[in-house]
Design an enzyme around this catalytic site. Structure first.
Site, short mmCIF file in Angstrom:
data_model
loop_
_atom_site.label_atom_id
_atom_site.label_comp_id
_atom_site.label_asym_id
_atom_site.label_seq_id
_atom_site.Cartn_x
_atom_site.Cartn_y
_atom_site.Cartn_z
N SER A 4 -30.31 2.10 59.56
CA SER A 4 -31.47 2.90 59.93
C SER A 4 -31.22 3.58 61.26
O SER A 4 -30.64 2.98 62.17
CB SER A 4 -32.68 1.96 60.04
OG SER A 4 -33.68 2.54 60.85
N HIS B 167 -45.64 0.25 53.78
CA HIS B 167 -46.41 1.41 54.22
C HIS B 167 -47.87 1.27 53.80
O HIS B 167 -48.17 0.69 52.76
CB HIS B 167 -45.80 2.66 53.59
CG HIS B 167 -46.40 3.95 54.06
ND1 HIS B 167 -47.38 4.60 53.37
CD2 HIS B 167 -46.17 4.69 55.17
CE1 HIS B 167 -47.72 5.71 54.01
NE2 HIS B 167 -46.99 5.78 55.11
#
Ligand SMILES: *Cc1c(COP(=O)(O)O)cnc(C)c1O
Length: 393
Positions: free
Chosen positions: A333, A132
């Site tokens: 996910s 990120h």
């Protein structure tokens, strides 16, 4: 607003009619946008209205949540309960200290800061290309030495490249950022494999921070749980509160092994407690949201909620494939990655893009009906662009 303390009732200036009108228009804009919200991992399923009376108090959780403070309007006791809950789901077994942050970024900053203080100023942090952007920003803030590591195609860190990068510049003190669910592709860096690399290279001094902003509240509730917490050997972890839990104010949780935090605390006479967090004043309302959530949910309801997201993700993938658009997800996910297309539609549905991919996240507020509406829109836009092409010929 409900005010349980009549002594605090004072006649205060009110908004004029034009401002009230503006506020109402903005509210109806929000209610419309909230229904077309599929690109970001923020659940909109919550109702904290029972907590509204709290808004009448100048609550501030300044300082250490586990210590008494001279600022009495705080929610430290609730914050402690939330932290104990997160200790449980991250398998920390009371070995950590932590606090409720303003979100994933602050949790990452805190973990990386503790890592830097533990490993020393000359430590190097390794992180993958799919990390990120907060990791890169925090590296700059902390002035850390850094080494970028390649990712595999699915977004997971490339363990061979990690080994290679450590070998070419042998270094005694290492910090690793492990992504427990990357932002774009939802890939999980395997902490056990990372530790195997470190062991093979005989690195003994290392600190592993886990960025579990999104997946920290998913993995514990999967039908086949994936180990990601302190039992895998991490030293700190950051989890967001406004993502899978959902909150009208961004927030998060950060937990750090107790042995690292002792030397960081400063006693501050002014507030009568220890200052050991990134910010001084801290939000005392957000811990109440998290507390409300954990008091009104249990493992069973969260497992069901999680399963629904995975089922919807599989449905989304099927719908993309029916239209001939490539779409996939990582096994643990429910972020659906697809080939970037239909730009107007992506903007309308607040879909995040990165280079030639985009992703859609069926959070708990996304129903099959909303998904069908999205694909109806998509079919139309594809149809329109094909017609335009024909006309162009
Ligand atoms: C969302 C996210 C962050 C940042 O969290 P904020 O709450 O926006 O600061 C960090 N890492 C990952 C993997 C995320 O998904």
């Amino acid at each position: 607003m409900i005010n349980p303390t009549p002594e605090l009732n004072k006649k205060l200036p009110k908004l004029v009619t034009s401002d009230k009108k503006r506020l109402n228009e903005f509210l109806s804009y929000l209610s419309k946008q909230a229904l077309h919200f599929m690109g970001y991992p923020c659940s909109e399923v919550y109702d904290y209205s029972e907590l509204l009376p709290l808004f009448r108090y100048s609550i501030n959780n300044i300082g250490d949540p586990f210590l008494p403070s001279n600022y009495h309007l705080n929610t430290h006791h609730f914050e402690q309960e939330v932290l104990v809950y997160f200790e449980k789901i991250t398998k920390a077994q009371e070995s950590t200290w932590g606090y409720i942050t303003s979100g994933g970024t602050e949790g990452n900053l805190y973990g990386m800061y503790v890592g830097r203080e533990a490993m020393g100023d000359d430590a190097i942090i390794y992180y993958s290309e799919d990390s990120h952007y907060s990791i890169v920003k925090n590296i700059r803030i902390l002035n850390l030495k850094e080494q970028l590591v390649a990712s595999q195609k699915n977004g997971e860190i490339d363990y061979q490249d990690l080994a290679q990068k450590i070998m070419v510049a042998p270094h005694k003190k290492i910090i690793i950022n492990a992504n427990i669910g990357t932002t774009m592709k939802g890939a999980i860096d395997d902490v056990k494999k990372i530790k195997a690399v470190l062991k093979k290279l005989q690195i003994e001094n290392y600190y592993i921070h886990a960025d579990a902003a999104f997946f920290g509240m998913i993995l514990p509730f999967m039908a086949t749980p994936v180990a990601f917490g302190f039992d895998t050997g991490i030293d700190s972890i950051a989890i967001s509160g406004h993502k899978m839990i959902g909150s009208p104010i961004p927030c998060g949780v950060c937990l750090v092994k107790k042995k690292y935090t002792r030397q960081l605390a400063h006693s501050v006479q002014y507030i009568g407690t220890l200052d050991n967090t990134i910010t001084g004043s801290r939000n005392g309302i957000t811990p109440m949201f998290l507390w409300y959530f954990i008091r009104t949910n249990n493992h069973k309801t969260l497992a069901k909620r999680t399963q629904q997201c995975f089922d919807n993700a599989d449905y989304v993938i099927k719908c993309f494939k029916n239209l001939g658009i490539n779409a996939w997800r990582n096994p643990y996910s429910f972020i659906v990655v697809f080939d970037r297309c239909a730009p107007q539609l992506l903007r309308r549905w607040q879909i995040a893009t990165y280079n030639n991919i985009a992703h859609l996240i069926p959070m708990p507020h996304i129903s099959k009906r909303i998904i069908d509406e999205f694909f109806g829109d998509l079919e139309q836009e594809i149809g329109n662009s094909q017609k335009e092409k024909k006309v162009g010929k």
